[in-house]
Design a protein around this motif. Structure first.
Motif, mmCIF file in Angstrom:
data_model
loop_
_atom_site.group_PDB
_atom_site.id
_atom_site.type_symbol
_atom_site.label_atom_id
_atom_site.label_comp_id
_atom_site.label_asym_id
_atom_site.label_seq_id
_atom_site.Cartn_x
_atom_site.Cartn_y
_atom_site.Cartn_z
ATOM 1 N N ALA A 1 9.399 -9.926 -13.896
ATOM 2 C CA ALA A 1 9.815 -8.689 -14.553
ATOM 3 C C ALA A 1 11.316 -8.766 -14.780
ATOM 4 O O ALA A 1 12.083 -8.997 -13.838
ATOM 5 N N ILE A 2 11.702 -8.589 -16.035
ATOM 6 C CA ILE A 2 13.132 -8.543 -16.362
ATOM 7 C C ILE A 2 13.539 -7.074 -16.293
ATOM 8 O O ILE A 2 13.006 -6.238 -17.037
ATOM 9 N N LEU A 3 14.432 -6.785 -15.375
ATOM 10 C CA LEU A 3 14.874 -5.408 -15.165
ATOM 11 C C LEU A 3 16.330 -5.263 -15.594
ATOM 12 O O LEU A 3 17.105 -6.223 -15.523
ATOM 13 N N GLY A 4 16.686 -4.083 -16.015
ATOM 14 C CA GLY A 4 18.094 -3.795 -16.310
ATOM 15 C C GLY A 4 18.608 -2.823 -15.261
ATOM 16 O O GLY A 4 17.958 -1.808 -14.987
ATOM 17 N N ASP A 5 19.741 -3.134 -14.667
ATOM 18 C CA ASP A 5 20.301 -2.315 -13.591
ATOM 19 C C ASP A 5 21.296 -1.309 -14.190
ATOM 20 O O ASP A 5 22.323 -1.694 -14.739
ATOM 21 N N TYR A 6 20.963 -0.013 -14.088
ATOM 22 C CA TYR A 6 21.872 1.018 -14.614
ATOM 23 C C TYR A 6 23.211 1.012 -13.876
ATOM 24 O O TYR A 6 24.189 1.520 -14.372
ATOM 25 N N GLU A 7 23.224 0.439 -12.690
ATOM 26 C CA GLU A 7 24.487 0.367 -11.928
ATOM 27 C C GLU A 7 25.062 -1.034 -11.951
ATOM 28 O O GLU A 7 25.901 -1.390 -11.117
ATOM 29 N N GLY A 8 24.611 -1.829 -12.919
ATOM 30 C CA GLY A 8 25.043 -3.230 -12.997
ATOM 31 C C GLY A 8 26.562 -3.384 -13.083
ATOM 32 O O GLY A 8 27.123 -4.349 -12.565
#
Ligand SMILES: Cc1cc2nc3c(=O)[nH]c(=O)nc-3n(C[C@H](O)[C@H](O)[C@H](O)COP(=O)(O)O)c2cc1C
Length: 220
Positions: free
Chosen positions: A86-93
């Motif tokens: 699963a490719i996730l995007g971190d809103y706190e990246g």
């Protein structure tokens, strides 16, 4: 290392031979070490301000793949592939800026002064930013890392299929993924049992415009 070099196909072969593969040999298990190597190579992809907001949830446990199956609309590749990533995007990246730019300083790529000003700039651009804007950035960066992962896999003799066909809310619930993360796509990774079917592309002449958009396609 030598074995790896001989496994690596020429770049153009890799991009022309890659196909979405939906039939996998369930007996082939790619080691976590090799998946980790592939992810490391994939993360050489570019990202906005080099913030690398992608995160990976690798599902290689058979029971968990079975759990994912109905969430991914019973797409058989979910259970037959060696792993689903699963490719996730971190809103706190963006909060990793300090770590990333400190590494750049340690590597001698910039000095402390440059690092501080870059981090200040990032913080002012990202903190209090609308979630939708951060999401758009994560989707673009996530798409780039996903593509790179699929090509890296192909170069190593494996196959993939990107999947948007799943229920994101159910997926997040089943795999305990908080709202800090956006699910960008799932990628099945494994050894093909059957090749992917050939697909066609629009003629590049019909989708490419030079210097200005012609009136016929401008949409005005
Ligand atoms: C964002 C995205 C979502 C996709 N979702 C699915 C999916 O859920 N299931 C599937 O079998 N293929 C899926 N595909 C694969 C496409 O059908 C495939 O890439 C396209 O038909 C072109 O074929 P090719 O990848 O073999 O070149 C998806 C592709 C993308 C880029």
């Amino acid at each position: 290392m030598e074995q790896l070099t001989t496994q690596k196909a020429a770049f153009l072969d890799v991009i022309t031979d890659r196909r979405s593969v939906r039939h996998y040999d369930p007996s082939v298990k790619i080691s976590r070490d090799e998946i980790t190597e592939m992810l490391k190579e994939a993360t050489l992809a570019p990202s906005s301000s080099n913030l690398q907001p992608w995160r990976f949830l690798v599902i290689d446990d058979q029971e968990l793949k079975e759990k994912l199956l109905p969430i991914a609309f019973n797409q058989q590749q979910v259970v037959d592939a060696s792993a689903v990533i699963a490719i996730l995007g971190d809103y706190e990246g963006f909060k990793a800026a300090e770590t990333i730019y400190s590494k750049a300083v340690d590597a001698g790529y910039m000095n402390e002064e440059v690092k501080s000003s870059l981090i200040q700039n990032i913080n002012s651009r990202y903190s209090n930013r609308e979630r939708e804007v951060i999401k758009q950035i994560a989707l673009v960066d996530g798409g780039l890392v996903a593509m790179q992962l699929m090509l890296v896999a192909k170069a190593r003799g494996y196959d993939t299929v990107p999947m948007g066909g799943y229920n994101p809310a159910k997926f997040k619930e089943a795999f305990n993924i908080s709202d800090r993360y956006e699910t960008i796509m799932l990628i099945a990774l494994g050894k093909a049992a059957q090749p992917g079917h050939p697909t066609v592309r629009l003629d590049v002449e019909d989708i490419t415009f030079w210097n200005e958009m012609p009136a016929s396609v401008s949409g005005k």
